[in-house]
Design a protein around this motif. Sequence first.
Motif, PDB file in Angstrom:
ATOM      1  N   ILE A 271      14.097   0.027  -5.243  1.00 13.69           N
ATOM      2  CA  ILE A 271      13.151   0.709  -4.704  1.00 13.69           C
ATOM      3  C   ILE A 271      13.052   0.111  -3.337  1.00 13.69           C
ATOM      4  CG2 ILE A 271      10.596   0.877  -4.713  1.00 13.69           C
ATOM      5  CD1 ILE A 271      11.795   2.052  -7.275  1.00 13.69           C
ATOM      6  N   ALA A 272      13.397   0.514  -2.092  1.00  9.11           N
ATOM      7  CA  ALA A 272      13.446   0.138  -0.877  1.00  9.11           C
ATOM      8  C   ALA A 272      12.189   0.299  -0.174  1.00  9.11           C
ATOM      9  CB  ALA A 272      14.555   0.431  -0.181  1.00  9.11           C
ATOM     10  N   VAL A 273      11.589  -0.603   0.501  1.00  8.40           N
ATOM     11  CA  VAL A 273      10.558  -0.305   1.419  1.00  8.40           C
ATOM     12  C   VAL A 273      10.854  -1.016   2.508  1.00  8.40           C
ATOM     13  CG1 VAL A 273       9.144  -2.079   0.397  1.00  8.40           C
ATOM     14  CG2 VAL A 273       7.881  -0.390   1.580  1.00  8.40           C
TER      15      VAL A 273
ATOM     16  N   LYS B 145       6.352  -0.450  11.332  1.00 16.31           N
ATOM     17  CA  LYS B 145       5.116  -0.208  11.684  1.00 16.31           C
ATOM     18  C   LYS B 145       4.480   0.824  10.522  1.00 16.31           C
ATOM     19  CE  LYS B 145       3.794  -0.483  15.950  1.00 16.31           C
ATOM     20  NZ  LYS B 145       3.532  -0.100  17.321  1.00 16.31           N
ATOM     21  N   VAL B 146       5.264   2.050  10.531  1.00 22.78           N
ATOM     22  CA  VAL B 146       4.983   3.000   9.407  1.00 22.78           C
ATOM     23  C   VAL B 146       6.048   2.591   8.422  1.00 22.78           C
ATOM     24  CG1 VAL B 146       4.680   5.289   8.894  1.00 22.78           C
ATOM     25  CG2 VAL B 146       3.779   4.628  10.964  1.00 22.78           C
ATOM     26  N   PRO B 147       5.885   2.298   7.299  1.00 23.33           N
ATOM     27  CA  PRO B 147       6.909   1.722   6.221  1.00 23.33           C
ATOM     28  C   PRO B 147       7.493   2.818   5.651  1.00 23.33           C
ATOM     29  CG  PRO B 147       5.026   0.297   5.983  1.00 23.33           C
ATOM     30  CD  PRO B 147       4.722   1.409   6.866  1.00 23.33           C
TER      31      PRO B 147
ATOM     32  N   GLN C 196       0.801  -1.258  -0.187  1.00 26.13           N
ATOM     33  CA  GLN C 196       0.001   0.019  -0.049  1.00 26.13           C
ATOM     34  C   GLN C 196       0.765   1.229  -0.027  1.00 26.13           C
ATOM     35  OE1 GLN C 196      -3.296  -0.466  -0.457  1.00 26.13           O
ATOM     36  NE2 GLN C 196      -3.233   1.600  -0.978  1.00 26.13           N
ATOM     37  N   THR C 197       1.988   1.170   0.718  1.00 27.09           N
ATOM     38  CA  THR C 197       3.033   2.243   0.955  1.00 27.09           C
ATOM     39  C   THR C 197       3.484   2.789  -0.477  1.00 27.09           C
ATOM     40  OG1 THR C 197       3.611   1.633   2.979  1.00 27.09           O
ATOM     41  CG2 THR C 197       4.992   3.188   1.783  1.00 27.09           C
ATOM     42  N   LEU C 198       3.794   1.498  -1.479  1.00 29.95           N
ATOM     43  CA  LEU C 198       4.240   1.848  -2.548  1.00 29.95           C
ATOM     44  C   LEU C 198       2.998   2.494  -3.506  1.00 29.95           C
ATOM     45  CD1 LEU C 198       6.797  -0.775  -3.052  1.00 29.95           C
ATOM     46  CD2 LEU C 198       7.305   1.549  -2.633  1.00 29.95           C
ATOM     47  N   GLU C 199       2.033   1.728  -3.522  1.00 30.12           N
ATOM     48  CA  GLU C 199       0.857   2.121  -4.341  1.00 30.12           C
ATOM     49  C   GLU C 199       0.317   3.534  -4.019  1.00 30.12           C
ATOM     50  OE1 GLU C 199      -0.630   0.744  -6.651  1.00 30.12           O
ATOM     51  OE2 GLU C 199      -1.092  -1.182  -6.776  1.00 30.12           O
ATOM     52  N   ASP C 200       0.538   4.183  -2.940  1.00 27.85           N
ATOM     53  CA  ASP C 200       0.125   5.358  -2.619  1.00 27.85           C
ATOM     54  C   ASP C 200       1.049   6.603  -3.044  1.00 27.85           C
ATOM     55  OD1 ASP C 200      -1.932   4.339  -1.375  1.00 27.85           O
ATOM     56  OD2 ASP C 200      -1.141   4.833   0.822  1.00 27.85           O
TER      57      ASP C 200
END
Length: 286
Positions: free
Chosen positions: A215-217, A221-223, A118-122
């Motif tokens: 691309i690092a993620v 808890k908050v990526p 989701q973090t990347l999708e956003d």
Amino acid sequence: MTAIQVKDNKKICSQTSTTFQLNDENYYSDQANWHFQSKSLFWNFMQCEAATLAQLKHEYQPFSNPTPLLFGNYLHSYFESKKAHERFIEANETSLYKYGKKEKGLKSDFKQAQKCIQTLEDEKRFRLLYQGQKEVIVKGNLFGVDWMGKIDCLDLKNKWFFDLKTVDDIHKKHWSKEENGYTNFAVSRGYDMQMAIYKELIKQTFGVECTPFIIAVSKQKVPDKAILSIPEWRMENRLDQIEELQPHIQRVKNGEEEPSYCGHCDYCRSHKIMNEITSIDDIELY
Ligand SMILES: [Zn+2]
């Protein structure tokens, strides 16, 4: 037809890499590992030759927690395609869901993977960039040896490619014996070597010089997230390192030279004999 000779004279392969057809089905197979060198295999040889050879010959299976691999595949398959992600979930239902049942919901590890996705999708920038062909197999020859690689996202039109990496914390420091100091996760895990190899294999496969990006993620808890470039000098150094180390590693792989023992991995510890006394001043530090 040649055969790869191993220490016990067992013939492991009966095809050369010119007759062995590397594809999606056999990319992660033993056969592929005997025919081709890859970053992960080479990196493992760099860490411990004895353990890696034993593993390749099925004499040793290290204990490894399957969750990080599943975590990575959960994320990778999502960004590969909807179909790939569905196939992955179906094949791993028992590991992904609580009590192995879909209706009980995802285990916390994979809820976290979902959060990373989701973090990347956003991220608008990520969505715009990550548009190339997914999971592309590339092959080539580095200093006389056949190598293989799989590119997460290859964009030949824009002349760049991406590799998705999950990490505990992008900013965590890692001790490097080589550099005698702290370094970051990317250098510590040899991602600069991986990108140098992929860049070269893409050039040999498609004739296009592409720029790599990681691309690092993070799994926090908050990526956290980042688009990382790799300095040219680091990639050049890594290719030099391959050229220097490869002849010996190749001879070890072919059973022509004895592997060295790193002395501190699980495999080496399990083969250690207490036959010498060491001064506390001489205890090796890693
Ligand atoms: Zn070892």
